[in-house]
Scaffold this motif. Structure first.
Motif, PDB file in Angstrom:
ATOM      1  N   ILE A  82       0.838  -1.204   0.000  1.00  0.00           N
ATOM      2  CA  ILE A  82       0.000   0.000   0.000  1.00  0.00           C
ATOM      3  C   ILE A  82       0.872   1.252   0.000  1.00  0.00           C
ATOM      4  O   ILE A  82       0.623   2.199  -0.750  1.00  0.00           O
ATOM      5  CB  ILE A  82      -0.953  -0.003   1.216  1.00  0.00           C
ATOM      6  CG1 ILE A  82      -2.070  -1.036   1.008  1.00  0.00           C
ATOM      7  CG2 ILE A  82      -1.547   1.378   1.470  1.00  0.00           C
ATOM      8  CD1 ILE A  82      -2.850  -1.371   2.251  1.00  0.00           C
ATOM      9  N   VAL A 119      -9.096  -1.905  -0.425  1.00  0.00           N
ATOM     10  CA  VAL A 119      -8.718  -3.065   0.382  1.00  0.00           C
ATOM     11  C   VAL A 119      -9.940  -3.961   0.531  1.00  0.00           C
ATOM     12  O   VAL A 119     -11.001  -3.510   0.958  1.00  0.00           O
ATOM     13  CB  VAL A 119      -8.213  -2.634   1.779  1.00  0.00           C
ATOM     14  CG1 VAL A 119      -7.773  -3.854   2.583  1.00  0.00           C
ATOM     15  CG2 VAL A 119      -7.070  -1.630   1.653  1.00  0.00           C
ATOM     16  N   VAL A 132      -3.446   6.687   2.502  1.00  0.00           N
ATOM     17  CA  VAL A 132      -2.664   5.513   2.893  1.00  0.00           C
ATOM     18  C   VAL A 132      -3.009   5.093   4.315  1.00  0.00           C
ATOM     19  O   VAL A 132      -3.140   3.901   4.617  1.00  0.00           O
ATOM     20  CB  VAL A 132      -1.151   5.809   2.748  1.00  0.00           C
ATOM     21  CG1 VAL A 132      -0.309   4.732   3.425  1.00  0.00           C
ATOM     22  CG2 VAL A 132      -0.773   5.939   1.274  1.00  0.00           C
ATOM     23  N   ALA A 191      -6.083   3.018   4.382  1.00  0.00           N
ATOM     24  CA  ALA A 191      -5.833   1.681   3.832  1.00  0.00           C
ATOM     25  C   ALA A 191      -5.115   0.803   4.849  1.00  0.00           C
ATOM     26  O   ALA A 191      -5.445  -0.379   5.015  1.00  0.00           O
ATOM     27  CB  ALA A 191      -5.018   1.792   2.544  1.00  0.00           C
ATOM     28  N   ILE A 217      -5.547  -6.247  -2.438  1.00  0.00           N
ATOM     29  CA  ILE A 217      -5.336  -4.798  -2.568  1.00  0.00           C
ATOM     30  C   ILE A 217      -5.466  -4.452  -4.046  1.00  0.00           C
ATOM     31  O   ILE A 217      -4.769  -5.022  -4.888  1.00  0.00           O
ATOM     32  CB  ILE A 217      -3.943  -4.367  -2.057  1.00  0.00           C
ATOM     33  CG1 ILE A 217      -3.619  -4.999  -0.700  1.00  0.00           C
ATOM     34  CG2 ILE A 217      -3.851  -2.845  -2.016  1.00  0.00           C
ATOM     35  CD1 ILE A 217      -4.467  -4.523   0.438  1.00  0.00           C
TER      36      ILE A 217
END
Length: 423
Positions: A133, A142, A159, A162, A184
């Motif tokens: 990621i 995700v 980020v 995630a 992902i």
């Protein structure tokens, strides 16, 4: 013919409503059903994952066709069990249902056979997933690999979001074993749509395209749900787009499964993103969508029993399936707190008043207690209106919805807004 319907939600109420219209149905049973379905079928208290008990019931009651609603009995091998008993079933085998039961399996099939979808990678280790990621950046998607009641997907705009999603799925086990492996995915931009199709493993016949509304609040705000409302037909899926999806996605995946030695029979659901580069698959489901079924089936003009039997018998190529040219809109009434924790047992009033306005009220999460209908789930009811066009259907449904009341009732007030926002 005696028919057994498996499930007890809004999708199953819509299926029961449509199946009951067939002159071929002598007796309709539903396991376990709900208070709405009870007006159409004999509800039987058998768990949807109890293959042996369901098989015995089907044999004892001379069931000519079994229709499987939810994903869990499919991934649990109910269709295989019934086939072994020489019982006719509408619904894919356990192996075929892996298209929904394992997102990694579905991605492998799509990548192997060139079916358009987002780039992706799968991980069984949280640290590796997080490192990937951080390398890819955001936005990014995700997904828990296994079944998570429509809630195992996080569209992360940062980020940090995630990473939090990976920790929630893999370390905190928010979805149990479904999060042992995560996929992902590249973030796709465009407009979402759902295209369901009938298939007998060879022939594929698309239904009318619908558009679901996953976020709990208006303007697509808040967490993802199982679906807060839907409408059909979805203007984003033009006739040309539908032909392209059938040609490049639906038919190829059924053919790919057959290449893998798996005959996929039943309903195939393609969750799509219509991007600037064309349609891309977000996910496959191995059954009718919920709440898409509540708008697609009211527009089906053909006998559903005939279509399902043709799928089970491998005769779909011989069928001509007719559709209503009108539009349908469904608004979901949810319990306060959904998709998080919510209370049950709230008394529901006004269903009859709403139905008197010409709408369909499908029970999703209800129960009967002391002669009254009460809430028994996160998504409680789906109210569907059919009218000449989407605008008329929206007006009709939103006139009826406020008639239904229970403590904490919540619904989106902007279902089908994208249909009006198209330039």
């Amino acid at each position: 013919m005696n028919i057994l319907l498996i499930g007890g939600g809004g999708r199953e109420h819509a299926l029961a409503w449509k199946l009951a219209q067939s002159p071929r149905v002598e007796k309709l049973y539903c396991a376990p059903g709900n208070p709405g379905i009870a007006a159409l079928a004999d509800c039987i208290n058998i768990d949807v994952t109890d293959n042996d008990a369901l098989g015995k019931f089907a044999l004892d009651h001379n069931i000519g066709l079994t229709v499987v609603g939810p994903e869990l009995p499919l991934t649990n091998g109910l269709a295989d069990h019934f086939a072994a008993l020489d019982l006719k079933v509408f619904g894919p085998s356990r192996q075929a249902a892996r298209l929904e039961g394992s997102k990694a399996f579905a991605k492998d099939i799509m990548h192997k056979y060139g079916i358009p979808t987002a780039a992706s990678a799968a991980f069984t280790d949280a640290d590796s997933a997080i490192a990937y990621i951080k390398k890819q950046g955001a936005p990014i998607v995700v997904k828990a690999d296994g079944l998570a009641a429509g809630k195992g997907v996080v569209v992360a705009m940062t980020v940090a979001e995630a990473v939090e999603a990976v920790n929630m799925m893999m370390r905190d086990k928010a979805f149990g074993s479904a999060g042992n492996l995560v996929v992902i995915e590249e973030y796709l931009s465009g407009e979402e749509a759902s295209l369901l199709a009938f298939t007998d493993g060879f022939t594929v016949v698309p239904m009318i395209a619908a558009q679901d509304h996953k976020r709990v609040f208006d303007n697509d705000q808040g967490p993802n749900t199982g679906g807060m409302g839907t409408y059909a037909p979805a203007p984003v899926v033009t006739a040309a787009v539908q032909d392209q999806v059938t040609r490049e996605i639906l038919q190829p995946v059924v053919d790919a499964m057959r290449q893998e030695g798996i005959i996929y029979k039943g309903c195939l659901y393609a969750g799509l993103m219509i991007t600037g580069q064309g349609p891309r698959v977000i996910e496959f489901n191995a059954r009718f969508g919920d709440p898409e079924t509540q708008v697609v089936l009211p527009l089906l003009a053909s006998d559903l029993v005939d279509v399902m039997e043709a799928c089970a018998d491998g005769r779909l190529a011989d069928m001509t399936i007719e559709w209503d040219t009108r539009a349908a809109v469904c608004v979901v009434l949810a319990a306060a707190g959904y998709p998080g924790s919510y209370s049950k047992g709230q008394v529901i009033t006004g269903i009859d008043t709403a139905e008197a306005q010409g709408v369909l009220v499908f029970h999703a999460g209800t129960a009967e207690k002391e002669g009254r209908i009460v809430t028994n789930g996160g998504r409680v009811l789906g109210v569907t209106a059919v009218a000449d066009d989407i605008r008329a259907a929206v007006d009709k449904v939103y006139q009826a919805v406020p008639e239904i009341k229970f403590d904490g009732a919540h619904y989106r007030k902007d279902i089908a807004r994208r249909a009006f926002n198209r330039g």
